[in-house]
Motif scaffolding. Structure first.
Motif: not given
Length: 102
Positions: A8-24, A66-74
């Motif tokens: 989880i990487k916090d991005n305060p400028l864009l008010k979101r968190k950039e999340v790396g995830f794995t689905i088995a 499956t490996v992916g990236v998601a953006n989670v906004y406030q």
């Protein structure tokens, strides 16, 4: 389908968190659809799925991982300002075709 949040990487400028995830998935299951992955990531982060946007998903060759990236906004409004239209369309349920009227 099991979801694991890798980073989880916090991005305060864009008010979101950039999340790396794995689905088995199970060995006989297909790659999960984007909508199901979005709901699974939202449940794992204990948020509503309207603020989660799957950016990218790739299934590793020969595996059911499956490996992916998601953006989670406030907020939903912030997501509408930042996310491109094509990403918002990909992350919304498919529209049912309208029936032709006679």
């Amino acid at each position: 389908m099991q979801v694991k949040i890798d980073s989880i990487k916090d991005n305060p400028l864009l008010k979101r968190k950039e999340v790396g995830f794995t689905i088995a998935s199970g060995p006989k299951e297909k790659t999960p659809p984007r909508i199901e992955a979005k709901k699974a990531v939202a449940m794992e982060m204990k948020l509503g799925d309207d603020v989660v946007f799957i950016k990218r998903m790739r299934t590793k060759t020969g595996t059911s991982i499956t490996v992916g990236v998601a953006n989670v906004y406030q907020s939903v409004n912030q997501a509408k300002l930042v996310e491109p239209e094509y990403i918002r369309k990909r992350n919304s349920p498919p529209e049912k075709p309208k029936e032709a009227t006679a």
